[in-house]
Design an enzyme around this catalytic site. Sequence first.
Site, PDB file in Angstrom:
ATOM      1  NE  ARG A 252      -0.914  -0.112   4.986  1.00  0.00           N
ATOM      2  CZ  ARG A 252      -0.226   0.692   5.782  1.00  0.00           C
ATOM      3  NH1 ARG A 252       0.091   1.920   5.386  1.00  0.00           N
ATOM      4  NH2 ARG A 252       0.174   0.279   6.985  1.00  0.00           N
ATOM      5  CG  HIS A 256      -3.761   1.152   8.834  1.00  0.00           C
ATOM      6  ND1 HIS A 256      -3.801  -0.148   8.401  1.00  0.00           N
ATOM      7  CD2 HIS A 256      -4.724   1.255   9.784  1.00  0.00           C
ATOM      8  CE1 HIS A 256      -4.739  -0.807   9.056  1.00  0.00           C
ATOM      9  NE2 HIS A 256      -5.321   0.024   9.895  1.00  0.00           N
ATOM     10  CE1 TYR A 265       3.475   2.371   8.548  1.00  0.00           C
ATOM     11  CE2 TYR A 265       2.500   4.007  10.008  1.00  0.00           C
ATOM     12  CZ  TYR A 265       2.404   3.178   8.905  1.00  0.00           C
ATOM     13  OH  TYR A 265       1.255   3.166   8.152  1.00  0.00           O
TER      14      TYR A 265
END
Length: 356
Positions: A252, A256, A265
């Site tokens: 992706r 998220h 992250y």
Amino acid sequence: MEQQFPMIQVVDENGNLVNEEFKKHLTPSFVQSFYEKLILARTFDRKAISLQRQGRLGTYAPFEGQEAAQVGSAVALDNDDWLFPTYRDHAASITFGHSIPRVLLYWKGRVEGCVAPEGKRIFPPAVPIATQLLHATGAALAEKRKGTRNAAIVYFGDGATSEGDFHEGLNFASVFKAPVVFFNQNNQFAISVPIHKQMNSKTIAQKSVAYDIPGYRIDGNDIFAVYFYTKRALERARNQEGPTLIEAVTWRYGAHTTADDPKKYRDQEESIQRKTKTDPVLRLERYMKNHGLWDEEKASKCQDEASEMIEAAVAEMEAFPEPNPGDLFDHVFETPTWTIQDQKEEYMHHLRGEGR
């Protein structure tokens, strides 16, 4: 185990056909239809993010980069099959025939967004992780007991394989030979946790060994590999041979959800590089150019038609009547319990500015 479950491709990153087995199926109309579905999915995703940023949708889970995994697998389904999506699988739902305005309504917090069109067996998106694997197994087993050839497909991410429901679903389906395909989209991050911190297994496909069922590890950005191997798994299910686990390795590009910041992250430079190398839409375009199927004018028209369809869906979504606050309570039980009824009455009094 990586050698036992090698990455399966039909078309590589440069658009070259690397598996002659499926060449006869790749007709111009077949390829063009896949391209149109990919463009529609990507156009939907980008528009939904834009709507969320404008305050016209709630928190939204983007899927750009995962279009081939969702579209290719959903195309493989028959009309009477079951589809169990997560909160990120709107491309699969739309490809399988869900109403685009209602998919948008889901992200607006409307109960109407959980209702599939008449005759379509599409469950509401599962937000709890991995719970839908048990639902899919149950639905598939019910079809088997009724003597149909209908199958179920259930989508889940790599993080779901850390949940007990994943193992319970695969074990139950294996024991009773439920006609279900477990379709994992391994986008390599469970929110902010990379896959190497989630499990010690080299692949997700190898988890099929424990349940003595077939497992495939496919290139999730190769729409043809996704389609043909999902089709193969579904045929196995229809023939009462039991479940299959598919690991579609993908990525992706974005967050998220729109409430997330992936820069905290993940090195976003990798996403930029992947967009130029392994992008599922770009790969299909390269294949079409390599095989004399590319038509610039047709591609432009395809994008225009997708944009028009999405804009019309947005207009329909925003024309829906104001929501009924009672929906919060009316769909918890078939017959509301006294506690639910009491909460509803108290809330309605509150909305009207009345005391009790």
